[in-house]
Write a protein that holds these residues in place. Structure first.
Motif, PDB file in Angstrom:
ATOM      1  N   VAL A 248       0.835  -1.206   0.000  1.00 17.67           N
ATOM      2  CA  VAL A 248       0.000   0.000   0.000  1.00 17.67           C
ATOM      3  C   VAL A 248       0.869   1.256   0.000  1.00 17.67           C
ATOM      4  O   VAL A 248       0.545   2.253  -0.646  1.00 17.67           O
ATOM      5  N   LEU A 249       1.992   1.183   0.693  1.00 20.25           N
ATOM      6  CA  LEU A 249       2.903   2.327   0.729  1.00 20.25           C
ATOM      7  C   LEU A 249       3.452   2.643  -0.657  1.00 20.25           C
ATOM      8  O   LEU A 249       3.695   3.800  -0.998  1.00 20.25           O
ATOM      9  N   PHE A 250       3.650   1.619  -1.478  1.00 20.30           N
ATOM     10  CA  PHE A 250       4.140   1.816  -2.837  1.00 20.30           C
ATOM     11  C   PHE A 250       3.101   2.518  -3.715  1.00 20.30           C
ATOM     12  O   PHE A 250       3.425   3.438  -4.454  1.00 20.30           O
ATOM     13  N   ASP A 251       1.861   2.076  -3.635  1.00 22.05           N
ATOM     14  CA  ASP A 251       0.894   2.473  -4.665  1.00 22.05           C
ATOM     15  C   ASP A 251      -0.422   2.915  -4.040  1.00 22.05           C
ATOM     16  O   ASP A 251      -1.403   2.186  -4.038  1.00 22.05           O
ATOM     17  N   SER A 252      -0.427   4.114  -3.492  1.00 23.31           N
ATOM     18  CA  SER A 252      -1.642   4.692  -2.932  1.00 23.31           C
ATOM     19  C   SER A 252      -1.548   6.205  -3.042  1.00 23.31           C
ATOM     20  O   SER A 252      -0.459   6.758  -3.211  1.00 23.31           O
ATOM     21  N   MET A 254      -1.280  10.032  -1.723  1.00 20.40           N
ATOM     22  CA  MET A 254      -0.394  10.529  -0.675  1.00 20.40           C
ATOM     23  C   MET A 254      -1.059  10.549   0.700  1.00 20.40           C
ATOM     24  O   MET A 254      -0.419  10.290   1.715  1.00 20.40           O
ATOM     25  N   ARG A 255      -2.355  10.871   0.726  1.00 24.57           N
ATOM     26  CA  ARG A 255      -3.039  10.924   2.025  1.00 24.57           C
ATOM     27  C   ARG A 255      -3.024   9.561   2.703  1.00 24.57           C
ATOM     28  O   ARG A 255      -2.915   9.460   3.928  1.00 24.57           O
ATOM     29  N   VAL A 256      -3.155   8.515   1.892  1.00 18.41           N
ATOM     30  CA  VAL A 256      -3.104   7.150   2.429  1.00 18.41           C
ATOM     31  C   VAL A 256      -1.678   6.804   2.828  1.00 18.41           C
ATOM     32  O   VAL A 256      -1.431   6.239   3.907  1.00 18.41           O
ATOM     33  N   GLN A 257      -0.717   7.128   1.966  1.00 18.91           N
ATOM     34  CA  GLN A 257       0.689   6.822   2.254  1.00 18.91           C
ATOM     35  C   GLN A 257       1.148   7.472   3.551  1.00 18.91           C
ATOM     36  O   GLN A 257       1.945   6.896   4.300  1.00 18.91           O
ATOM     37  N   ASN A 258       0.636   8.665   3.829  1.00 19.68           N
ATOM     38  CA  ASN A 258       1.006   9.362   5.060  1.00 19.68           C
ATOM     39  C   ASN A 258       0.649   8.531   6.291  1.00 19.68           C
ATOM     40  O   ASN A 258       1.480   8.312   7.185  1.00 19.68           O
ATOM     41  N   LEU A 259      -0.581   8.037   6.330  1.00 23.75           N
ATOM     42  CA  LEU A 259      -1.013   7.223   7.477  1.00 23.75           C
ATOM     43  C   LEU A 259      -0.301   5.878   7.520  1.00 23.75           C
ATOM     44  O   LEU A 259       0.037   5.380   8.599  1.00 23.75           O
ATOM     45  N   VAL A 260      -0.065   5.298   6.355  1.00 22.83           N
ATOM     46  CA  VAL A 260       0.618   4.000   6.310  1.00 22.83           C
ATOM     47  C   VAL A 260       2.060   4.142   6.784  1.00 22.83           C
ATOM     48  O   VAL A 260       2.582   3.272   7.499  1.00 22.83           O
ATOM     49  N   ALA A 261       2.729   5.240   6.423  1.00 21.43           N
ATOM     50  CA  ALA A 261       4.085   5.486   6.925  1.00 21.43           C
ATOM     51  C   ALA A 261       4.068   5.634   8.446  1.00 21.43           C
ATOM     52  O   ALA A 261       4.974   5.145   9.139  1.00 21.43           O
ATOM     53  N   ASN A 262       3.039   6.289   8.979  1.00 15.56           N
ATOM     54  CA  ASN A 262       2.893   6.379  10.437  1.00 15.56           C
ATOM     55  C   ASN A 262       2.714   5.000  11.056  1.00 15.56           C
ATOM     56  O   ASN A 262       3.243   4.716  12.140  1.00 15.56           O
ATOM     57  N   LEU A 263       1.965   4.149  10.370  1.00 15.42           N
ATOM     58  CA  LEU A 263       1.744   2.784  10.867  1.00 15.42           C
ATOM     59  C   LEU A 263       3.044   1.988  10.871  1.00 15.42           C
ATOM     60  O   LEU A 263       3.325   1.236  11.816  1.00 15.42           O
ATOM     61  N   VAL A 264       3.857   2.167   9.835  1.00 16.25           N
ATOM     62  CA  VAL A 264       5.171   1.514   9.788  1.00 16.25           C
ATOM     63  C   VAL A 264       6.004   1.935  10.996  1.00 16.25           C
ATOM     64  O   VAL A 264       6.603   1.101  11.692  1.00 16.25           O
ATOM     65  N   ALA A 265       6.052   3.255  11.248  1.00 16.14           N
ATOM     66  CA  ALA A 265       6.848   3.776  12.359  1.00 16.14           C
ATOM     67  C   ALA A 265       6.354   3.233  13.697  1.00 16.14           C
ATOM     68  O   ALA A 265       7.150   2.824  14.550  1.00 16.14           O
ATOM     69  N   LYS A 266       5.044   3.202  13.861  1.00 18.42           N
ATOM     70  CA  LYS A 266       4.472   2.774  15.129  1.00 18.42           C
ATOM     71  C   LYS A 266       4.746   1.303  15.400  1.00 18.42           C
ATOM     72  O   LYS A 266       5.138   0.910  16.505  1.00 18.42           O
ATOM     73  N   SER A 343      16.020  -7.437  -6.708  1.00 19.22           N
ATOM     74  CA  SER A 343      15.751  -6.040  -6.377  1.00 19.22           C
ATOM     75  C   SER A 343      15.304  -5.272  -7.603  1.00 19.22           C
ATOM     76  O   SER A 343      14.380  -4.467  -7.545  1.00 19.22           O
ATOM     77  N   SER A 344      15.934  -5.530  -8.778  1.00 24.14           N
ATOM     78  CA  SER A 344      15.563  -4.839 -10.006  1.00 24.14           C
ATOM     79  C   SER A 344      14.120  -5.156 -10.375  1.00 24.14           C
ATOM     80  O   SER A 344      13.365  -4.280 -10.791  1.00 24.14           O
ATOM     81  N   SER A 345      13.732  -6.420 -10.234  1.00 21.72           N
ATOM     82  CA  SER A 345      12.357  -6.811 -10.508  1.00 21.72           C
ATOM     83  C   SER A 345      11.410  -6.092  -9.562  1.00 21.72           C
ATOM     84  O   SER A 345      10.331  -5.655  -9.958  1.00 21.72           O
ATOM     85  N   TYR A 346      11.837  -5.963  -8.316  1.00 23.91           N
ATOM     86  CA  TYR A 346      11.015  -5.277  -7.314  1.00 23.91           C
ATOM     87  C   TYR A 346      10.792  -3.819  -7.724  1.00 23.91           C
ATOM     88  O   TYR A 346       9.685  -3.293  -7.651  1.00 23.91           O
ATOM     89  N   TYR A 347      11.902  -3.156  -8.196  1.00 25.39           N
ATOM     90  CA  TYR A 347      11.757  -1.776  -8.652  1.00 25.39           C
ATOM     91  C   TYR A 347      10.767  -1.696  -9.802  1.00 25.39           C
ATOM     92  O   TYR A 347       9.911  -0.819  -9.857  1.00 25.39           O
ATOM     93  N   SER A 348      10.903  -2.618 -10.770  1.00 26.08           N
ATOM     94  CA  SER A 348      10.085  -2.566 -11.971  1.00 26.08           C
ATOM     95  C   SER A 348       8.604  -2.663 -11.617  1.00 26.08           C
ATOM     96  O   SER A 348       7.780  -1.907 -12.130  1.00 26.08           O
ATOM     97  N   ASP A 349       8.271  -3.620 -10.743  1.00 24.74           N
ATOM     98  CA  ASP A 349       6.881  -3.774 -10.324  1.00 24.74           C
ATOM     99  C   ASP A 349       6.384  -2.507  -9.636  1.00 24.74           C
ATOM    100  O   ASP A 349       5.270  -2.033  -9.881  1.00 24.74           O
ATOM    101  N   ALA A 350       7.224  -1.977  -8.751  1.00 23.98           N
ATOM    102  CA  ALA A 350       6.825  -0.787  -8.007  1.00 23.98           C
ATOM    103  C   ALA A 350       6.653   0.409  -8.928  1.00 23.98           C
ATOM    104  O   ALA A 350       5.709   1.180  -8.798  1.00 23.98           O
TER     105      ALA A 350
END
Length: 620
Positions: A248-252, A254-266, A343-350
């Motif tokens: 979700v952090l990759f592809d959402s 910004m308003r969603v990514q903000n909360l998800v980043a907070n969830l990661v930190a917590k 890792s390269s494949s991971y970048y490509s998908d993202a």
């Protein structure tokens, strides 16, 4: 809590519902055979008929609903089953008449009144359950209480909300997630109930689906309010929440990514296992990428491509088919190791997913972008804390350059979080020589950028918390600076005289790392400290009432005495007298400090008595 906690069996929901239907049929037959208390038995039969109809309706709904929220169904049906069994036992006692039999069985009107009340409660529970089913199909959320939860109304709300999230239309799911978030906010008991009643999986599912940013925000807020202790964090992780959160952090938006980043930190802050799993799921790369939005990173990148640089390349080639871009990337990196290829494949998908919200990101308000960066910086800070692997990953994603740029150009929370991330990275470098030499050599552009900003903060920013962070980082890098790099010594010496005792103490700690026996250039650095007039402010710091300041100041003074004991500045400052006084006053209670002071006194006595032996500097 739920009244049926111990009744959850390994039966399917169809099996749970079929047995009370069979019981209802048995009761109807027993009513027909009753020879005493006939009227009472008939009344029981009417209640059971009503229950039987509702149970059959429940069966029809559950068998036609693919994503059923089973918790209230199992709990209520279990209770209904117990009450039907009690009703069957009572009615069967009325099969034969006779005064003796009635005396033996002790059947009375009071027994029937108890059964009537129990069946009424079951009817109320089934009505409530069917209203939940009806709300799922017709819309709306049920806010009434079921009789089974009359002593715990919160449980009814939780069941209703979770049923809507799992089975309802999108608008109801959004409202229900907000309802759970409100219940969980600052209430430990409610959090416990939500998790015990299976609240985590439907919230994660709602977060993942991305049908509506508002629904995702509501789900993320509820998860944030639940993730306030290690046990619940591990439950979220156990439901495969961490890879989902990274996705979700990759592809959402910004308003969603903000909360998800907070969830990661917590989550990472509360549970070391979650911190490690986030690292395995490569969460560092999207965090650094989001942190570097609108940040120009001009340092050439000769290593692996960063996610952010990959995004920029993708945007330049976005008219070409995605598969072509992915193929080109794979060809460019075909000589890398297996992990690099992955890792390269991971970048490509993202990168392919990134374009979905590209236009929204470009049009997003500046304050939303700023808040997202603050959240990502905090997540990086927490993830890097005490973690060599995460610190290494940040340096591998051009994270140092991004952090340096933001420390230079931003203020407030964003600058603070970036600086604290650097504190953790440099602490990891201090403890691991390989990482220090690979990522933080002072001649590398990212390391140079970081050092420049650390020095700027120590010189120009008059905020104690930021000064302390910058000084701490410089101290952690003490073993990376050559002898000629005296410009890092000057601001530290200056801060020895800082009016803020905590800042001055941190400066003493940092200078101690330059002069400590483990530093190969300890003699040269010690001479520089004295040359830049560091002894007078150090002596003033030692005379303060702060125990921490005295402790670290004594250590620094001892190192200076051991390495440059013939210094005139130490003699004029009467360093020998101060150290002797520290021993007599008991200020040096720590055994290692006491031993260090004894050696420093010896060297000062030797030099100040005029006996100058050729020696190497002290190294334990």
């Amino acid at each position: 809590m739920s009244v049926c906690r111990s009744t959850m069996a390994e039966k399917t929901i169809e099996e749970e519902l079929s047995f009370p239907v069979v019981l209802a049929e048995r009761i109807r037959k027993a009513v027909e055979e009753a020879e005493s208390f006939k009227q009472e038995c008939c009344d029981v039969g009417k209640q059971v008929d009503a229950l039987s109809q509702m149970l059959r309706s429940a069966v029809r709904f559950t068998t036609s609903t693919p994503s059923l929220y089973e918790r209230p169904v199992r709990c209520i049906v279990s209770d209904v089953t117990k009450n039907l069994e009690r009703a069957l036992a009572l009615v069967r006692k009325c099969k034969h008449s006779g005064v003796l039999l009635r005396v033996v069985t002790i059947t009375s009107a009071a027994d029937f009144r108890k059964v009537f009340n129990l069946l009424d409660a079951s009817i109320g529970d089934m009505k409530w359950l069917l209203s939940i089913f009806d709300s799922v199909t017709s819309g709306g959320i049920v806010h009434s209480f079921s009789p089974i939860n009359c002593n715990d109304p919160i449980l009814s709300w939780v069941w209703s909300f979770l049923a809507s999230i799992q089975m309802g239309p999108l608008l109801d799911r959004f409202e229900a997630a907000n309802g759970l978030a409100s219940l969980a906010y600052d209430n430990e008991r409610n959090k416990k109930i939500i998790v015990e009643e299976g609240g985590v999986p439907p919230l994660l599912k709602l977060l993942k689906e991305g049908a509506s940013p508002d629904a995702q925000i509501a789900a993320a807020t509820a998860l944030l309010n639940l993730a306030t202790d290690q046990k619940r964090v591990r439950i979220i992780a156990g439901e495969l929440g961490i890879p989902l959160i990274v996705q979700v952090l990759f592809d959402s938006p910004m308003r969603v990514q903000n909360l998800v980043a907070n969830l990661v930190a917590k989550m990472a802050k509360l549970d070391p296992d979650a911190q490690e799993e986030f690292a395995r799921e490569n969460v560092i790369r999207p965090l650094v990428s989001l942190l570097s939005i609108d940040v120009f990173l001009d340092e050439p990148n000769h290593g692996k491509p960063s996610f952010h640089s990959g995004v920029q390349k993708h945007e330049q080639m976005e008219r070409k088919p995605v598969t072509t871009t992915m193929t080109t990337q794979n060809q460019n990196h075909s000589t890398h190791s297996r992990s690099s290829s992955s890792s390269s494949s991971y970048y490509s998908d993202a990168i392919a997913r990134y374009g979905h919200h590209k236009k929204d990101r470009e049009n997003e308000k500046p304050e939303v972008k700023l808040q997202l960066k603050i959240s990502c910086a905090e997540a990086l800070w927490v993830l890097s804390k005490g973690s060599l692997s995460n610190s290494r990953k940040i340096t591998e994603t051009r994270g140092l350059l991004c952090l340096a740029k933001l420390i230079e150009n931003e203020q407030g929370e964003l600058q603070h979080h970036c600086l604290m991330t650097v504190v953790e990275i440099t602490a990891a470098a201090e403890s691991d020589a390989d990482f220090r030499h690979a990522a933080l050599k002072t001649n590398s552009p990212p390391a140079k950028s970081i050092v420049e900003q650390l020095l700027r903060v120590t010189r120009e920013v008059n905020i104690p918390s930021l000064q302390i962070a910058a000084i701490k980082s410089i101290g952690s890098l003490a073993r990376t600076f050559p002898a000629r790099e005296t410009r890092v010594i000057v601001p530290l010496v200056t801060h020895l005289g800082n009016r803020n005792t905590e800042v001055a103490t941190e400066a003493a700690i940092a200078l101690g790392k330059f002069a400590c026996p483990e530093n190969f250039l300890r003699v040269e650095h010690s001479k520089a400290i004295i040359e830049f007039d560091g002894v007078p402010p150090l002596m003033r710091l030692l005379r303060s009432a702060n125990e921490s300041a005295q402790f670290h100041g004594l250590i620094l003074l001892c190192y200076l005495a051991l390495h440059v004991g013939n210094s005139k500045a130490l003699e004029e400052a009467r360093a020998l007298t101060l150290l002797e006084g520290a021993v007599r006053s008991g200020a040096a209670q720590n055994p290692s400090l006491k031993e260090l002071i004894s050696k420093a006194i010896y060297y000062l006595e030797v030099y100040q008595s005029g006996i100058h032996h050729h020696r190497n500097s002290y190294a334990p």
